[in-house]
Every structure is written in structure tokens, then in C-alpha cells.
Design an enzyme around this catalytic site. Structure first.
Site, PDB file in Angstrom:
ATOM      1  N   THR A  27       1.051  -1.663  -0.056  1.00  0.00           N
ATOM      2  CA  THR A  27      -0.142   0.033  -0.441  1.00  0.00           C
ATOM      3  C   THR A  27       1.088   0.902   0.153  1.00  0.00           C
ATOM      4  O   THR A  27       0.351   2.158  -0.827  1.00  0.00           O
ATOM      5  CB  THR A  27      -0.879   0.357   1.407  1.00  0.00           C
ATOM      6  N   SER A  34       1.423  -7.521  -0.766  1.00  0.00           N
ATOM      7  CA  SER A  34       2.013  -8.666  -0.344  1.00  0.00           C
ATOM      8  C   SER A  34       1.247  -9.556   0.330  1.00  0.00           C
ATOM      9  O   SER A  34       1.670 -11.031   0.148  1.00  0.00           O
ATOM     10  CB  SER A  34       2.631  -8.067   1.460  1.00  0.00           C
ATOM     11  N   THR A  38       1.554  -4.591   3.998  1.00  0.00           N
ATOM     12  CA  THR A  38       1.818  -4.892   5.872  1.00  0.00           C
ATOM     13  C   THR A  38       1.103  -6.381   5.544  1.00  0.00           C
ATOM     14  O   THR A  38       0.988  -7.256   6.682  1.00  0.00           O
ATOM     15  CB  THR A  38       0.424  -4.039   6.143  1.00  0.00           C
ATOM     16  N   ASP A  39       0.031  -6.999   5.009  1.00  0.00           N
ATOM     17  CA  ASP A  39      -0.608  -7.815   5.214  1.00  0.00           C
ATOM     18  C   ASP A  39       0.460  -8.997   5.229  1.00  0.00           C
ATOM     19  O   ASP A  39      -0.140  -9.578   6.345  1.00  0.00           O
ATOM     20  CB  ASP A  39      -1.423  -8.648   3.472  1.00  0.00           C
TER      21      ASP A  39
HETATM   22  N1  LIG Z   1      -1.667  -1.964   3.572  1.00  0.00           N
HETATM   23  C1  LIG Z   1      -0.725  -2.993   3.078  1.00  0.00           C
HETATM   24  O1  LIG Z   1      -0.096  -3.081   2.919  1.00  0.00           O
HETATM   25  C2  LIG Z   1      -2.394  -4.273   2.880  1.00  0.00           C
HETATM   26  C3  LIG Z   1      -1.567  -4.116   0.989  1.00  0.00           C
HETATM   27  N2  LIG Z   1      -2.730  -5.001   0.538  1.00  0.00           N
HETATM   28  C4  LIG Z   1      -0.739  -5.476   1.111  1.00  0.00           C
HETATM   29  O2  LIG Z   1       0.135  -6.105   1.798  1.00  0.00           O
HETATM   30  O3  LIG Z   1       0.124  -4.675   0.418  1.00  0.00           O
END
Ligand SMILES: NC(=O)C[C@H](N)C(=O)O
Length: 281
Positions: free
Chosen positions: A12, A65, A98-99
Site C-alpha cells: 500500500t 504482499s 502490511t498483509d
Molecule cells: N497495507 C498494506 O500494505 C496492505 C496491502 N494489501 C499489502 O499487503 O500489500
């Protein structure tokens, strides 16, 4: 002069809305650094507030991710080790979705073998949101990686103004500004106006070797224990070639009778079974 390498992988922090309505990873490490000044943050190119930090950028993926495989997280670990093989580098920042950041943090945390810090960061709101948290998180991560106080603290996560040790971290919330936390410990420190400040010393384990090609071929499935859980998913894992299964049992890791029988069958077949608890701690 402190030389910090910013290694981008997507997530993100680098995503923008796409015409199909979704959000897609797009920005490079250079783009992320270049956007700092537009958010009123020092971009470390001029000699003012944080003179003494010199940035280099590298991109190894532009992905969200949740799409990462074992090969992808292994590539991150090898890239970090390659960068740290250079004596002119003082620390590494990795931008990451973050995932599945907790899996990459775990692999790096178990294999990191160097006093110089490796700092992961990301964002909950993408750069096309007016209040994106990415630039501040990246700025905090760079200052943390460049600080002599971070030496010997191992692999770190800097997010929402907090500094956490990599091992045992989990993403506990989908949208909260600080989604990460340890179930059995608190933050190691905080990033203040004056720079990173530590309250505790991280426990760093004896490093394991970096993953080799066999790591990419592993398939480790996860099976949950719950009222009425039978062994159907465990059998499916075994029949479709899982090389390992993690069973997350109820309470203290109690799998129940059907899953217990299936675990015995799996281990008899030579499949490694890890037993944990679905409580997370
Ligand atoms: N906040 C994030 O980065 C979530 C995103 N969907 C990822 O993990 O790539």
C-alpha cells in the site's frame, strides 16, 4: 556519513487507485523518497535537519504482499544480505505491504547476522490519500536505520511512530493506523522528534542460514481447530502434497480427537506438523 539503502517491494505504501477500482502497487523506492518533501518531510537530499544521511534506492518487487510466495520473501532476505555485504552501508530499510509483513519480518529476524539494522515499514493508506501514513513511516524508518542506537537491535518494524522487534509481531488489525503488535510484549522504542529512542533491548536469536532453493519448494498449510472440526482439511493437505502443516488448535493448542488422529497419520508419513494455538499467544 550514514549510507542507508531503501529497498522497495510494493504494498500500500507504493499503491495507487487503478481504473478498475482496486489499488495497485506502483511506486519505486526512488518515487517514495522523492515524495517525502511534498509531505513536508526532509528527503535527506539537502544538508539541513538530518544532514549525514545518504540514501540509495533499489527495487526488487512491485507487488501487494498478499501475493508473495516463499520465493519472494526469500528474495528479500537474500537482497538484504547482499546489501549488508557492502562495508559502506550502515543500514537497510525495506518498504513492504502490511498483509504478510510478519512473515518477511520472521524470515529476516531468524536469518539476520549483522549488528547493522534492517528496518521494515509500510502504510495503511496509499500515497493518493491526502493523509497517507507512508511518507511519515518511511521517514521514521530511515532515521531509525541511520541511528547508532539501532545497532544490535536486529530486524525492526517502524510503524505509527513505534519501533518493534521483528520476531513474534503480528498484523492484528485491518485498518488501524498501527496494525502491528506483539501478543506478549510491547514496543522496543519510539521515533520522537529528536530521533529513535529505545526503552528495551531486542532479543536476537542465533542466526539461521539464508534459505536455499529447497525453501521455495516447501508447501506449509495451516489447519484450524474449532468446534466440530474434522480432519478433512488436514487430509486434503496431505493428499495434495503439503510438506508441512501447522495446526492451530484451540486454547493451549488442543486439536481435538479427529485432528489428533490425522496428525499421527501425517507424522507417520514423514510430514512435519507444527502445533500452535489459534489464540496467538
Ligand atoms: N497495507 C498494506 O500494505 C496492505 C496491502 N494489501 C499489502 O499487503 O500489500
Amino acid at each position: 556519513m550514514n549510507r542507508i539503502v531503501v529497498l522497495a517491494t510494493g504494498g500500500t505504501i507504493s499503491s495507487h487507485r487503478s481504473p478498475d477500482g482496486g489499488s495497485r502497487a506502483k511506486d519505486s523506492a526512488a518515487d517514495l523518497i522523492g515524495a517525502l518533501s511534498a509531505h513536508g518531510l526532509d528527503d535527506f537530499t539537502s544538508g539541513d535537519a538530518h544532514a549525514g544521511i545518504e540514501l540509495e534506492s533499489e527495487d526488487i518487487a512491485v507487488q501487494n504482499s498478499f501475493n508473495f510466495s516463499f520465493a519472494d520473501i526469500s528474495r528479500v532476505a537474500h537482497a538484504v544480505a547482499r546489501i549488508l555485504s557492502r562495508e559502506d552501508v550502515d543500514g537497510v530499510v525495506v518498504t513492504h505491504g502490511t498483509d504478510t509483513m510478519e512473515e518477511t519480518l520472521a524470515l529476516l529476524g531468524f536469518t539476520h547476522d549483522d549488528p547493522r539494522p534492517v528496518v521494515l515499514t509500510g502504510a495503511q493508506r496509499s500515497p493518493d490519500h491526502s493523509d497517507s501514513d507512508g511518507p511519515r513511516n518511511l521517514h521514521d524508518a530511515i532515521r531509525t536505520a541511520a541511528s547508532p542506537a539501532s545497532r544490535g537491535q536486529g530486524v525492526l518494524l517502524v510503524f505509527g511512530g513505534e519501533i518493534h522487534s521483528a520476531l513474534g509481531l503480528r498484523k492484528n488489525h485491518t485498518l488501524a493506523p498501527q496494525p502491528f503488535g506483539h501478543r506478549s510484549a510491547g514496543a522496543l522504542g519510539a521515533v520522537l522528534e529528536s530521533g529513535p529512542r529505545y526503552f528495551a533491548q531486542a532479543l536476537t536469536p542465533e542466526p539461521l542460514p539464508l534459505p536455499n532453493d529447497a525453501f521455495h519448494q516447501q508447501r506449509v498449510d495451516m489447519v484450524l481447530g474449532y468446534p466440530g472440526a474434522d480432519a478433512a482439511l488436514m487430509h486434503a493437505a496431505l493428499e495434495t502434497g503439503a510438506t508441512g502443516v501447522v495446526v492451530l488448535g484451540a486454547g493451549a493448542g488442543n486439536p481435538g480427537v479427529p485432528l489428533t488422529d490425522a496428525i499421527a497419520q501425517a507424522t507417520a508419513q514423514g510430514v512435519l506438523v507444527g502445533l500452535g494455538t489459534r489464540t496467538g499467544a
